[in-house]
Design an enzyme around this catalytic site. Structure first.
Site, PDB file in Angstrom:
ATOM      1  N   SER A  58       0.817  -1.221   0.000  1.00 16.89           N
ATOM      2  CA  SER A  58       0.000   0.000   0.000  1.00 16.89           C
ATOM      3  C   SER A  58       0.845   1.263   0.000  1.00 16.89           C
ATOM      4  O   SER A  58       0.467   2.264  -0.612  1.00 16.89           O
ATOM      5  CB  SER A  58      -0.947  -0.007   1.199  1.00 16.89           C
ATOM      6  OG  SER A  58      -0.216  -0.018   2.415  1.00 16.89           O
ATOM      7  N   ASP A  77       1.696   0.215   8.356  1.00 22.71           N
ATOM      8  CA  ASP A  77       3.082  -0.229   8.304  1.00 22.71           C
ATOM      9  C   ASP A  77       3.626  -0.082   6.886  1.00 22.71           C
ATOM     10  O   ASP A  77       2.893   0.259   5.947  1.00 22.71           O
ATOM     11  CB  ASP A  77       3.215  -1.673   8.797  1.00 22.71           C
ATOM     12  CG  ASP A  77       2.448  -2.651   7.914  1.00 22.71           C
ATOM     13  OD1 ASP A  77       1.724  -2.192   7.001  1.00 22.71           O
ATOM     14  OD2 ASP A  77       2.574  -3.866   8.137  1.00 22.71           O
ATOM     15  N   ASP A 108       5.874  -2.079   3.890  1.00 24.63           N
ATOM     16  CA  ASP A 108       6.478  -3.309   3.377  1.00 24.63           C
ATOM     17  C   ASP A 108       7.712  -2.927   2.574  1.00 24.63           C
ATOM     18  O   ASP A 108       7.631  -2.121   1.634  1.00 24.63           O
ATOM     19  CB  ASP A 108       5.488  -4.060   2.483  1.00 24.63           C
ATOM     20  CG  ASP A 108       4.274  -4.534   3.256  1.00 24.63           C
ATOM     21  OD1 ASP A 108       4.450  -5.146   4.320  1.00 24.63           O
ATOM     22  OD2 ASP A 108       3.140  -4.280   2.802  1.00 24.63           O
ATOM     23  N   ASP A 141       8.151  -4.193   7.785  1.00 25.49           N
ATOM     24  CA  ASP A 141       8.491  -5.593   7.484  1.00 25.49           C
ATOM     25  C   ASP A 141       9.517  -5.580   6.364  1.00 25.49           C
ATOM     26  O   ASP A 141       9.256  -5.040   5.277  1.00 25.49           O
ATOM     27  CB  ASP A 141       7.256  -6.376   7.046  1.00 25.49           C
ATOM     28  CG  ASP A 141       6.245  -6.549   8.168  1.00 25.49           C
ATOM     29  OD1 ASP A 141       6.594  -6.260   9.327  1.00 25.49           O
ATOM     30  OD2 ASP A 141       5.109  -6.970   7.882  1.00 25.49           O
ATOM     31  N   LYS A 201     -11.005   0.202  -1.033  1.00 23.16           N
ATOM     32  CA  LYS A 201     -10.459  -0.470   0.148  1.00 23.16           C
ATOM     33  C   LYS A 201     -11.230  -0.081   1.402  1.00 23.16           C
ATOM     34  O   LYS A 201     -11.506  -0.930   2.264  1.00 23.16           O
ATOM     35  CB  LYS A 201      -8.971  -0.138   0.314  1.00 23.16           C
ATOM     36  CG  LYS A 201      -8.072  -0.816  -0.716  1.00 23.16           C
ATOM     37  CD  LYS A 201      -6.610  -0.476  -0.497  1.00 23.16           C
ATOM     38  CE  LYS A 201      -6.053  -1.093   0.764  1.00 23.16           C
ATOM     39  NZ  LYS A 201      -4.604  -0.921   0.889  1.00 23.16           N
ATOM     40  N   TYR A 222     -12.505  -7.715   3.424  1.00 24.67           N
ATOM     41  CA  TYR A 222     -11.083  -7.405   3.219  1.00 24.67           C
ATOM     42  C   TYR A 222     -10.270  -8.352   4.107  1.00 24.67           C
ATOM     43  O   TYR A 222      -9.862  -8.008   5.199  1.00 24.67           O
ATOM     44  CB  TYR A 222     -10.808  -5.943   3.588  1.00 24.67           C
ATOM     45  CG  TYR A 222      -9.463  -5.421   3.130  1.00 24.67           C
ATOM     46  CD1 TYR A 222      -9.361  -4.629   1.992  1.00 24.67           C
ATOM     47  CD2 TYR A 222      -8.297  -5.707   3.829  1.00 24.67           C
ATOM     48  CE1 TYR A 222      -8.129  -4.135   1.571  1.00 24.67           C
ATOM     49  CE2 TYR A 222      -7.067  -5.217   3.416  1.00 24.67           C
ATOM     50  CZ  TYR A 222      -6.987  -4.434   2.283  1.00 24.67           C
ATOM     51  OH  TYR A 222      -5.767  -3.955   1.859  1.00 24.67           O
TER      52      TYR A 222
END
Length: 711
Positions: free
Chosen positions: A103, A114, A116, A168, A229, A238
């Site tokens: 995202s 968060d 990625d 992450d 979303k 979702y």
């Protein structure tokens, strides 16, 4: 010299043809009108209170954190290079870089989300270096908190909190001596000579970058994706892990809509999204571009070659090589739920276009706990918080197996899991215990010419608990006090386990002129609650055909009846998608017929059922052999003309009465019970990658007897 200037200009130049996106021609090239722009601005104003837009200050903070992390990676790779005695001429340009995906890379992340990230290193840096020396380097950094490594995951990852932002980090080693700053990860040649873990790690970035390159207008795409979303989360569809769609799948559906309406603005694209996918002819795949073969011998989604791919119900194919289906977890029930939500969204956006409703109506959350008469409640408990987190994650990742078993029962029309989990009350207030529950709504089908009906779900529940326990033991996670319980509750009994503020949420609105069937065990009555999900590992093990060893009252019939009752008894909303000219308004009603009436089932409903429940107490038992009976029927041909599906897509005018034609009905039986005794050895068809459960007389087997008697 000539007294007057002579024009040498020829006939008016025609503008160059617009770039073509996707496999098919656009449905409309119409430019937005003033009303479309006004509706888009109202959409932005409606979404703002939901926190979907991040402040500029917070965005700059994220950029600064990623710059620090990128510098840390370069410094670490240089240190590793020196320790491995690389020549000085190489040390200055050895490189290394942090890429983002998900995202954040798509530009649709929300407040507090968060990040990625992917660490790309040259060929002399090993994965073991990433999980040792880089991990230690992160541990010493003052801004890094909550550092943990998950080296044995399907996609190995380091998780951390960097200056308050959760990140992450995946790792990929490329077959390059140095990593240039302008490296384009979309280059398929980078995949040569890489191990499978590096290819998996690269996949997220490659898919995200491809999506951004395959949409005509990135800003319109981003705003539309934010809206879809938010809608999906509000309506609780979702969650990839529970059989709905995850973030990348929603992004690809929105991207396909943008390709079909390349000049439309977000308000129009949101409505067209519902128009297209409420009438999409599943299981035709959604493709953003022609699949490419790179001869790297990597497994790709191809139903012509892979029999298991033919049983995917709602395929949405990633655009980067190796192409994969991002929705292999979708089941018959979750697909029904999502299609009904698409139709509901179409009706609401039609009202918005006619100024009969505001955008806020699209984001109203329905009440899952008023939609069904019968519910199965799963409870997972563990003695400590750490064990509870691990146990809940494992149980949640396997709930889709239970849903698959339930929906194969000939008397269950729909098994609808709520993606949101809830804290459960303690069984013993004086005992330290952490409990979480999930709720599955059931729509039951009353057979004709039967006064009473007994439905025994004991075997389905037992198979599910055995699967979870087997995985926990094999991963050495299991502790003796980890438990799974299951109970059946009627709607009026949910207050026994759920707090009032959950049960008393706003009821589902009825859109004007568009009505779903009344709550009935014979109808398709759908609603959802929210949660975000994470992908599960192996799409290859999603579906396999097997043979049933027996049948009892209430077990699955040879041909699953799961889709017949709701589909044939309800007339679908009719939407005709024409090929229109550029003169049509992209948000207008020209040449578009939308019938907002769903007729009620013509068959008379059965008498109101009374339900007797028998829920046994938890006890330790051994498995009894399943009674012998009829074997499952032969597998019907799931897809006709599958060779053409990779090259074309289907938008259809719906039929008045939809039959089961074209729907995949895999002949997959319920996962067999893994024997806890040496004398019985029945394996699970849903988890072929998990070895058989070892014989262990100390293992607790939770016997959940759930029997429903309808009079």
């Amino acid at each position: 010299m000539m007294p007057f200037a002579v024009s040498t200009q020829g006939p008016p130049r025609t503008p160059p043809p617009q770039k073509h996106y996707g496999l098919s021609s656009p449905i409309s090239l119409a430019a937005p009108k003033e009303n479309d722009c006004i509706l888009t601005q109202k959409l932005i104003e409606t979404m703002t209170p939901f926190g979907v837009f991040e402040e500029e200050e917070e965005l700059q903070r994220r950029i600064l954190i990623l710059e620090k992390l990128n510098s840390l990676v370069k410094e670490w790779i240089r240190e590793i290079s020196e320790s491995k005695n690389l020549p000085q001429s190489v040390l200055g340009s050895v490189g290394g870089k942090i890429f983002t995906f998900g995202s954040y890379r798509l530009g649709v992340h929300t407040k507090g989300a968060d990040i990625d990230a992917l660490c790309v290193a040259p060929r002399h840096v090993d994965r073991s270096d990433f999980f040792t020396s880089f991990y230690e380097k992160l541990k010493l950094h003052e801004d890094v908190k909550d550092l943990r490594a998950v080296e044995e995951a399907f996609v190995p990852v380091i998780k951390l909190c960097f200056d308050g932002i959760e990140i992450d980090i995946l790792f990929a080693r490329l077959a390059l001596q140095t990593i240039p700053e302008d490296l384009d990860l979309r280059d398929d040649s980078l995949l040569k000579n890489l191990d499978i873990r590096c290819i998996r790690s690269l996949n997220g970035c490659r898919v995200t970058d491809e999506i951004l390159h395959l949409v005509p207008d990135i800003d319109n795409f981003r705003l539309t994706l934010r809206a879809i979303k938010l809608w999906a989360k509000c309506h609780n569809i979702y969650s990839n892990i529970l059989g709905f769609l995850g973030g990348v799948s929603w992004a690809m559906l929105v991207a396909r809509t943008c390709q079909l309406y390349p000049n439309a603005v977000a308000s129009t694209l949101v409505r067209k999204f519902f128009l297209v996918f409420s009438e999409w002819e599943w299981p035709n795949p959604v493709l953003l571009k022609e699949p490419e073969e790179q001869n790297l011998n990597l497994p790709v989604w191809d139903p012509r070659v892979n029999p298991s791919d033919r049983y995917h119900l709602m395929p949405i194919i990633t655009p980067a090589y190796p192409q994969q289906n991002s929705t292999y977890n979708v089941s018959v029930s979750t697909r029904m739920v999502m299609i009904e939500e698409f139709k509901q969204g179409l009706a609401i956006t039609h009202e918005i276009l006619l100024s009969k409703a505001e955008w806020s109506k699209l984001f109203e959350a329905p009440n899952f706990f008023q939609k069904y008469k019968h519910y199965i409640v799963l409870l997972a408990s563990a003695p400590t918080e750490k064990q509870h987190l691990e146990w809940v994650g494992l149980v949640e990742s396997k709930i889709r197996i239970l849903v698959g078993s339930l929906e194969k029962n000939e008397f269950i029309t729909l098994a609808h899991v709520n993606p949101q989990s809830f804290p459960a009350p303690k069984e013993n207030p004086d005992k330290d215990e952490f409990r979480t529950l999930w709720v599955i709504g059931l729509v039951l089908k009353k057979p004709e010419n039967a006064e009473t009906l007994s439905i025994d779900l004991t075997y389905d529940i037992q198979s599910f608990t055995d699967t979870v326990y087997r995985q926990a033991i094999n991963s050495k996670m299991f502790e003796m006090d980890m438990k799974i319980d299951a109970v059946h509750l009627r709607r009026k009994e949910l207050h026994q386990l759920l707090p009032n503020h959950v049960l008393q949420k706003k009821k589902t609105h009825s859109t004007e002129g568009f009505r779903l069937p009344a709550l009935s065990d014979n109808g398709l009555d759908l609603a959802l609650d929210s949660d975000d999900g994470v992908p599960v590992s192996s799409p290859a093990s999603a579906v396999k055909a097997s043979t049933s060893t027996g049948s009892t009252v209430g077990r699955c019939s040879p041909v699953p009846a799961v889709t017949a009752a709701p589909v044939t008894s309800i007339q679908a909303t009719e939407v005709i998608v024409p090929q229109v000219s550029c003169s049509e308004s992209s948000g207008g009603l020209l040449n578009e017929t939308i019938l907002h009436t769903v007729t009620q089932p013509t068959t008379s409903p059965p008498p109101r059922a009374t339900v007797t429940r028998v829920v046994s107490s938890t006890c330790l038992v051994s498995h009894s052999p399943r009674p012998s009976g009829n074997t499952a029927a032969k597998i019907p041909n799931p897809i006709v003309g599958i060779e053409d599906f990779v090259k074309k897509e289907g938008l259809r005018k719906p039929k008045q009465n939809n039959s089961t034609k074209g729907q995949i009905q895999p002949n997959e039986t319920t996962p067999a019970v893994a024997s806890l005794l040496a004398s019985q050895e029945t394996s699970s068809t849903d988890l072929p990658d998990i070895p058989a459960l070892p014989s262990d007389p100390a293992l607790p087997v939770i016997k959940n007897s759930i029997k429903l008697t309808l009079n």
